[in-house]
Design a protein around this motif. Sequence first.
Motif, PDB file in Angstrom:
ATOM      1  N   THR A   4       0.850  -1.187   0.000  1.00  0.00           N
ATOM      2  CA  THR A   4       0.000   0.000   0.000  1.00  0.00           C
ATOM      3  C   THR A   4       0.886   1.238   0.000  1.00  0.00           C
ATOM      4  O   THR A   4       1.979   1.240   0.565  1.00  0.00           O
ATOM      5  N   ASP A  11      -0.036   7.289   8.601  1.00  0.00           N
ATOM      6  CA  ASP A  11      -0.311   6.060   7.858  1.00  0.00           C
ATOM      7  C   ASP A  11       0.798   5.027   8.080  1.00  0.00           C
ATOM      8  O   ASP A  11       0.537   3.833   8.223  1.00  0.00           O
ATOM      9  N   ASP A  14       0.378   3.560  11.548  1.00  0.00           N
ATOM     10  CA  ASP A  14      -0.769   2.641  11.563  1.00  0.00           C
ATOM     11  C   ASP A  14      -0.404   1.308  10.904  1.00  0.00           C
ATOM     12  O   ASP A  14      -0.755   0.233  11.394  1.00  0.00           O
ATOM     13  N   ARG A  15       0.296   1.405   9.786  1.00  0.00           N
ATOM     14  CA  ARG A  15       0.693   0.182   9.061  1.00  0.00           C
ATOM     15  C   ARG A  15       1.669  -0.639   9.897  1.00  0.00           C
ATOM     16  O   ARG A  15       1.583  -1.868   9.942  1.00  0.00           O
ATOM     17  N   ALA A  17       1.809  -0.722  13.148  1.00  0.00           N
ATOM     18  CA  ALA A  17       1.005  -1.334  14.218  1.00  0.00           C
ATOM     19  C   ALA A  17       0.250  -2.563  13.691  1.00  0.00           C
ATOM     20  O   ALA A  17       0.183  -3.601  14.373  1.00  0.00           O
ATOM     21  N   GLU A  18      -0.320  -2.469  12.493  1.00  0.00           N
ATOM     22  CA  GLU A  18      -1.024  -3.605  11.887  1.00  0.00           C
ATOM     23  C   GLU A  18      -0.079  -4.786  11.685  1.00  0.00           C
ATOM     24  O   GLU A  18      -0.426  -5.939  11.973  1.00  0.00           O
ATOM     25  N   LEU A  19       1.114  -4.480  11.183  1.00  0.00           N
ATOM     26  CA  LEU A  19       2.080  -5.540  10.926  1.00  0.00           C
ATOM     27  C   LEU A  19       2.575  -6.193  12.223  1.00  0.00           C
ATOM     28  O   LEU A  19       2.822  -7.400  12.259  1.00  0.00           O
ATOM     29  N   LYS A  20       2.711  -5.402  13.291  1.00  0.00           N
ATOM     30  CA  LYS A  20       3.104  -5.971  14.579  1.00  0.00           C
ATOM     31  C   LYS A  20       2.030  -6.927  15.106  1.00  0.00           C
ATOM     32  O   LYS A  20       2.339  -7.993  15.645  1.00  0.00           O
ATOM     33  N   ILE A  21       0.758  -6.530  14.942  1.00  0.00           N
ATOM     34  CA  ILE A  21      -0.346  -7.398  15.370  1.00  0.00           C
ATOM     35  C   ILE A  21      -0.351  -8.684  14.555  1.00  0.00           C
ATOM     36  O   ILE A  21      -0.478  -9.785  15.095  1.00  0.00           O
ATOM     37  N   LEU A  22      -0.167  -8.553  13.247  1.00  0.00           N
ATOM     38  CA  LEU A  22      -0.123  -9.713  12.357  1.00  0.00           C
ATOM     39  C   LEU A  22       1.035 -10.640  12.738  1.00  0.00           C
ATOM     40  O   LEU A  22       0.884 -11.864  12.800  1.00  0.00           O
ATOM     41  N   GLN A  25       0.198 -12.555  15.916  1.00  0.00           N
ATOM     42  CA  GLN A  25      -0.749 -13.640  15.645  1.00  0.00           C
ATOM     43  C   GLN A  25      -0.059 -14.824  14.976  1.00  0.00           C
ATOM     44  O   GLN A  25      -0.279 -15.982  15.353  1.00  0.00           O
TER      45      GLN A  25
END
Length: 111
Positions: A4, A11, A14-15, A17-22, A25
Amino acid sequence: METTAIACEKDLMDRIAELKILKSQQESIISEQFKDLKDSLNIGTILKESVAHIAADSETRNDLVKIAATTGTKYVIEKVLGSNNSIKRFLGSMLAEKVSNTFIGKMISKL
């Protein structure tokens, strides 16, 4: 993995943070899968599952019980009477073995 365009610092954060969560998991999934693999390769688990499959058949189960009981009896008789020490002890251990095998056979047939 998707790409993206990131226009500003917000941005980007945020990205990240999303990747850290992923990542978190995925690590937990891999950790759980590794634990399952490790448990399945445990020799105790392998033996337990093998015996469970064998023990499903009652005839096989009875045969295993007979083998274990006979082997245990022979071991105890050997240790108690010492069949290799003399003729008298050898004959006594043979007699004890025959009597115990008869007793074990009767006990197992009740199972």
